[in-house]
Each structure stands twice: as structure tokens, then as C-alpha cells.
Enzyme design. Structure first.
Site, short mmCIF file in Angstrom:
data_model
loop_
_atom_site.label_atom_id
_atom_site.label_comp_id
_atom_site.label_asym_id
_atom_site.label_seq_id
_atom_site.Cartn_x
_atom_site.Cartn_y
_atom_site.Cartn_z
N PHE A 82 -14.43 57.78 22.13
CA PHE A 82 -15.13 59.05 22.36
C PHE A 82 -16.61 58.82 22.11
O PHE A 82 -17.00 58.40 21.01
CB PHE A 82 -14.58 60.13 21.40
N LEU A 119 -20.14 60.46 21.89
CA LEU A 119 -21.00 61.63 21.77
C LEU A 119 -22.35 61.24 21.15
O LEU A 119 -23.41 61.50 21.70
CB LEU A 119 -20.30 62.69 20.91
N THR A 120 -22.30 60.54 20.01
CA THR A 120 -23.51 60.28 19.22
C THR A 120 -24.48 59.34 19.94
O THR A 120 -24.06 58.40 20.61
CB THR A 120 -23.10 59.65 17.87
N GLU A 121 -25.77 59.65 19.77
CA GLU A 121 -26.84 58.81 20.35
C GLU A 121 -27.91 58.60 19.28
O GLU A 121 -27.86 59.21 18.21
CB GLU A 121 -27.47 59.50 21.57
N GLY A 137 -27.25 63.34 16.56
CA GLY A 137 -26.16 63.19 15.59
C GLY A 137 -25.52 64.55 15.38
O GLY A 137 -24.75 65.02 16.21
N SER A 138 -25.92 65.22 14.28
CA SER A 138 -25.36 66.55 14.00
C SER A 138 -25.68 67.55 15.11
O SER A 138 -24.87 68.43 15.42
CB SER A 138 -25.93 67.08 12.68
N TRP A 177 -21.95 54.09 17.61
CA TRP A 177 -20.85 54.22 16.65
C TRP A 177 -19.52 54.64 17.29
O TRP A 177 -18.81 55.48 16.73
CB TRP A 177 -21.16 55.24 15.54
N GLU A 232 -17.19 63.95 12.33
CA GLU A 232 -16.61 65.23 12.79
C GLU A 232 -17.21 66.41 12.04
O GLU A 232 -16.52 67.36 11.67
CB GLU A 232 -15.08 65.21 12.66
N THR A 249 -20.79 66.82 9.33
CA THR A 249 -21.13 66.47 7.94
C THR A 249 -20.80 67.66 7.03
O THR A 249 -20.62 68.78 7.51
CB THR A 249 -22.64 66.16 7.82
C1 LIG Z 1 -17.53 55.02 10.76
C2 LIG Z 1 -18.11 55.96 11.76
C3 LIG Z 1 -17.44 56.19 12.96
C4 LIG Z 1 -17.99 57.03 13.93
N1 LIG Z 1 -17.35 57.18 15.15
C5 LIG Z 1 -17.93 57.91 16.13
C6 LIG Z 1 -17.32 58.01 17.43
O1 LIG Z 1 -16.23 57.47 17.67
N2 LIG Z 1 -17.99 58.69 18.40
C7 LIG Z 1 -19.18 59.31 18.17
O2 LIG Z 1 -19.72 59.92 19.10
N3 LIG Z 1 -19.78 59.25 16.94
C8 LIG Z 1 -19.18 58.57 15.93
N4 LIG Z 1 -19.78 58.48 14.69
C9 LIG Z 1 -21.06 59.17 14.46
C10 LIG Z 1 -20.88 60.47 13.67
O3 LIG Z 1 -20.24 61.42 14.47
C11 LIG Z 1 -22.27 60.91 13.19
O4 LIG Z 1 -22.64 59.99 12.19
C12 LIG Z 1 -22.29 62.32 12.65
O5 LIG Z 1 -22.14 63.25 13.69
C13 LIG Z 1 -23.60 62.64 11.90
O6 LIG Z 1 -24.70 62.33 12.69
P1 LIG Z 1 -25.84 61.36 12.12
O7 LIG Z 1 -25.18 60.19 11.48
O8 LIG Z 1 -26.79 61.08 13.23
O9 LIG Z 1 -26.55 62.17 10.97
P2 LIG Z 1 -27.75 63.22 11.13
O10 LIG Z 1 -27.36 64.28 12.11
O11 LIG Z 1 -29.03 62.51 11.34
O12 LIG Z 1 -27.76 63.88 9.69
C14 LIG Z 1 -28.35 63.24 8.56
C15 LIG Z 1 -28.27 64.20 7.38
O13 LIG Z 1 -28.99 65.40 7.70
C16 LIG Z 1 -28.14 66.53 7.52
N5 LIG Z 1 -28.47 67.56 8.51
C17 LIG Z 1 -28.67 67.41 9.85
N6 LIG Z 1 -28.95 68.60 10.41
C18 LIG Z 1 -28.90 69.53 9.42
C19 LIG Z 1 -29.07 70.95 9.37
N7 LIG Z 1 -29.32 71.69 10.46
N8 LIG Z 1 -28.95 71.56 8.17
C20 LIG Z 1 -28.65 70.86 7.04
N9 LIG Z 1 -28.48 69.52 7.03
C21 LIG Z 1 -28.60 68.86 8.20
C22 LIG Z 1 -26.72 66.00 7.73
O14 LIG Z 1 -25.75 66.81 7.12
C23 LIG Z 1 -26.83 64.63 7.07
O15 LIG Z 1 -26.67 64.77 5.68
C24 LIG Z 1 -19.24 57.67 13.69
C25 LIG Z 1 -19.88 57.48 12.47
C26 LIG Z 1 -19.34 56.63 11.51
C27 LIG Z 1 -20.07 56.44 10.22
#
Ligand SMILES: Cc1cc2nc3c(=O)[nH]c(=O)nc-3n(C[C@H](O)[C@H](O)[C@H](O)COP(=O)(O)OP(=O)(O)OC[C@H]3O[C@@H](n4cnc5c(N)ncnc54)[C@H](O)[C@@H]3O)c2cc1C
Length: 377
Positions: A120, A122-124, A128-129, A153, A357, A359
Site C-alpha cells: 500500500f 500512500l506516504t511520500e 505523512g500525517s 516506507w 495508521e 499517529t
Molecule cells: C515500519 C513502518 C511501516 C510503514 N508502512 C507504510 C506503508 O506500507 N505504506 C505507507 O504509505 N506508509 C507506511 N509507513 C509510513 C507511515 O504511515 C507514516 O510514518 C505515518 O503516516 C506518519 O507520517 P510521518 O512519519 O511522515 O510523520 P509526520 O506526519 O511528519 O509527523 C511527525 C510528528 O508530527 C505530528 N503531527 C503531524 N501533524 C500534526 C498535527 N496536525 N497535529 C499534531 N501533531 C501532528 C505527528 O503526530 C508526529 O508525532 C510506515 C512507517 C513505518 C515506520
């Protein structure tokens, strides 16, 4: 957990499977940063790789409670294995929910039989979030769709045969199923991370990658609001149960260790401060399982609050798993810090569960939004 005899039999079957095929290998897979991919066929033979798929397409038509119990038992043995089943289920569920009959026939049998492993995307880099802001482009060009972007990821991206990619077209977020041999797609392995180390992550690079336009899943424009949100909701349910499994395994290891390890002339289970750690795990496991069961029940009766119940279960269970794993390492002392120790692996895996899925913070925001909406007159 108050399960019917039939549910107890399902849970026992899943636990036997995990004990027989997974548990003995989980430390080695974690250390190697990859699992033995023969497990894909073994899971499929038992109908456990993508059990949510309908029987007519080769699946087991498993309901949400049995699926949750499966995820709990797999995670208790190995979270990377649970994540294989989670992602396979996420993609299969989205195809089942949003695909045409032709798309069902094209992709679901392979996902059920293990001929195709799913990823799957989604992330770039910049997404992220804020997942709705994907920048991967989808251009419609005659009978084809062309994708350009870089997806980070991707769990099991190193071995996936089929990727569900969320991009954006001129009509808005768009979901496209892309086979690994589509021209313009390549994968780059990612070094094992803090946790889910055997989940064989990859970066998926789409360089003007062309697929037939009928690989689009759901309507263009519905890729986030419908397809990705279905995928993530399914993933959260699976992860919530997986976290309950991590916490229970930490409790069982801690109780066993505390009963046999002696210090100051007594088993450490006689020391009150150790008893407190174990008591907290007992309560944590019970609370995580209760919310998971509530979420599964809401999903099965198609309750409009099922999304909220699922988010709440994932939020609580991932925190319970993290606390239980941390306290389990404490109960084990240095023995819990060795590479072979399951509790240190659970600790690292549990940390990941508070990021993927949704944070902790994103769930805190969304749960509150949904609760306010429910309370609105
Ligand atoms: C082992 C692993 C497997 C994964 N597998 C997949 C996969 O199969 N497919 C895929 O697409 N992705 C995958 N991911 C990515 C994962 O979905 C993302 O890491 C996740 O969505 C968080 O995005 P980010 O890491 O960019 O963090 P960010 O979005 O950059 O967030 C960083 C911090 O800021 C906080 N934050 C961000 N916005 C806000 C807000 N509005 N208010 C308060 N706090 C905020 C977050 O809570 C977090 O603490 C995987 C990640 C890992 C670690």
C-alpha cells in the site's frame, strides 16, 4: 475476554498456527531484517493470508472478530508477520469494497492464494500525517493512466507483486492498482527500521509508470475520501488487535520469568514492586481486548460509530502494548535486553504502532472531532 466456544476454537487454531509456523523464527527474522517468504504460501494454504476475501474469490470470508483474533495471535508471535496479513487485508478489502466485478475477478483470487503479495503506497517525502496531500501524479492518457512519484516506507514493498497507489489526478485523489512489472515502476529496498524489522520495506518509484485506465480503483477523486480511508480503517482494526497480542505476550513472558527468577532468596514474583508491574499489564491487556472486541462488534453490525470505535481501540491498544513491553523488559532485567528476547522486540514493534495508521496525535485530534460530531444536536 468473553468469547463463545466457537470463537475460542478460532483463537486456539490461530495460536497453534502462530506457535507452529511463526514464533520459533521471529527473532531470527528480526535479526536478519527479512522473513522467510515461504510463509506467504503457508498462510495462504491455511486460508489466513487474506481471510477477509469472499469465498467466491478464494477467501475465507472471515468476519471482523475472527480477523481480530488472528491478528492478535500472529502479533503475539511476530508483528512483522501480522503486518504481512494486515497489508494484504487492507488492499484486498479496498478492492472488494470499491472494485468492479471485473477487478474482483482479476486481483482477489491471487491475493487469497498468495500468488500476489500486496503493498500500500500512500506516504511520500512531503506527505505523512497529512495524507490527503499526496503529490504523486496520475495523468489519464487515452486508455492508460501514467503515474509519477516516490512512495516511502512501503511495507513488504520488496516482495510485493501488486501496489495500491494513492496519487492525485486532475479530478483529485485517485487510487490505482499497479503491478510490480508495470513499465516505469521500480523498488528500492529500505534498511530495516526500529521495529517491524522483518517487514521488508521499500521505496516505490513511479517514473511515468503506465497502467491501463481500468486499474483505477473507485472513481477518480475518491482515492482518499473513499479508498485510502477504507484501507486505513481496516489497518487500524488489525493493528489494534495486534497490539493486544503484543501486550498479552509481554504479560505471559513476564509472569513466567518472574515466577522462576530468584533474587534475595525468593522468586521476583514475590517482590511487591514487580507484582505491580505485572498487575498493570493484566489490566492493560483486559482494557485493550475489551476495546478491540467493542470495535469488532461495531464493525460487524455496521454501526456508524465503527470508525470511532476502531480508532479508539488502536489508540488505546498501541499505548498499552508500548507500556506492557517497556515494563516487561523491566521485569526481565538484562535478560530482556538480549537480541533473542521477545520482549525487547515487542518494545521496538510497539513503538512503531503509535506512528503507523495514524499517529497518537492524529488519532487524538480525529477521535475528538468524531466525538463532537456525535454529540452535536
Ligand atoms: C515500519 C513502518 C511501516 C510503514 N508502512 C507504510 C506503508 O506500507 N505504506 C505507507 O504509505 N506508509 C507506511 N509507513 C509510513 C507511515 O504511515 C507514516 O510514518 C505515518 O503516516 C506518519 O507520517 P510521518 O512519519 O511522515 O510523520 P509526520 O506526519 O511528519 O509527523 C511527525 C510528528 O508530527 C505530528 N503531527 C503531524 N501533524 C500534526 C498535527 N496536525 N497535529 C499534531 N501533531 C501532528 C505527528 O503526530 C508526529 O508525532 C510506515 C512507517 C513505518 C515506520
Amino acid at each position: 475476554m468473553d468469547l463463545t466456544p466457537q470463537r475460542q476454537e478460532s483463537a486456539s487454531r490461530f495460536r497453534r498456527f502462530a506457535d507452529e509456523h511463526v514464533r520459533a523464527h521471529s527473532a531470527a527474522w528480526d535479526a536478519a531484517g527479512r522473513m522467510d517468504t515461504k510463509l506467504v504460501a503457508v498462510l495462504a494454504q491455511e486460508g489466513l493470508l487474506a481471510p477477509v476475501i469472499a469465498r467466491e474469490h478464494g477467501g475465507a470470508a472471515m468476519d471482523d472478530l475472527d480477523y481480530g483474533l488472528l491478528c492478535r495471535e500472529l502479533s503475539a508471535a511476530c508483528s512483522s508477520t501480522r503486518s504481512l496479513v494486515t497489508v494484504q487485508g487492507m488492499v484486498a478489502h479496498a478492492i472488494q469494497r470499491w472494485g468492479t466485478p471485473e477487478q474482483h475477478a482479476r486481483w482477489l483470487p491471487g491475493l487469497a492464494s498468495g500468488d500476489a503479495v500486496a503493498g500500500f503506497c500512500l506516504t511520500e517525502e512531503q506527505t505523512g500525517s497529512d495524507a490527503a496531500s499526496v503529490q504523486t501524479t496520475v495523468h489519464f492518457d487515452g486508455a492508460g493512466a501514467r503515474l509519477t512519484g516516490r512512495k516511502l516506507w512501503t511495507t513488504f514493498g520488496q516482495i510485493a507483486d501488486l501496489f495500491l497507489v494513492i496519487g492525485t489526478s486532475e479530478r483529485g485523489p485517485t487510487a490505482v492498482v499497479v503491478p510490480k512489472d508495470a513499465p516505469g515502476l521500480r523498488t528500492e529496498p529500505v534498511q530495516p527500521m526500529l521495529g517491524l524489522r522483518a517487514a521488508m520495506l521499500a521505496t516505490v518509484v513511479l517514473d511515468d509508470c503506465e497502467v491501463p485506465a481500468d486499474n483505477v480503483l473507485g472513481k477518480p477523486g475518491f482515492g482518499f475520501s473513499h479508498v485510502a480511508s477504507t484501507v486505513l480503517d481496516h489497518g487500524r482494526h488489525s493493528i489494534a488487535w495486534g497490539c493486544a497480542g503484543i501486550a498479552r505476550d509481554c504479560l505471559e513472558s513476564s509472569a513466567a520469568h518472574a515466577s522462576t527468577r530468584e533474587q534475595f532468596g525468593f522468586p521476583i514474583s514475590e517482590h511487591q514492586l514487580v507484582r505491580r508491574l505485572v498487575s498493570r499489564m493484566v489490566v492493560g491487556v483486559a482494557s485493550a481486548e475489551a476495546l478491540c472486541e467493542k470495535a469488532a462488534a461495531a464493525r460487524m453490525r455496521r454501526d456508524p460509530d465503527a470508525i470511532l470505535e476502531t480508532m479508539s481501540a488502536k489508540y488505546l491498544a498501541s499505548r498499552v502494548a508500548w507500556k506492557a513491553a517497556s515494563d516487561a523488559v523491566q521485569v526481565h532485567g538484562a535478560a530482556g535486553c538480549t537480541p533473542e528476547s521477545s520482549v525487547q522486540r515487542h518494545l521496538r514493534d510497539a513503538r512503531i504502532m503509535r506512528i503507523i495508521e495514524g499517529t497518537d496525535q492524529m488519532l487524538e485530534l480525529t477521535i475528538c472531532d468524531l466525538a463532537f460530531r456525535r454529540a452535536a444536536p
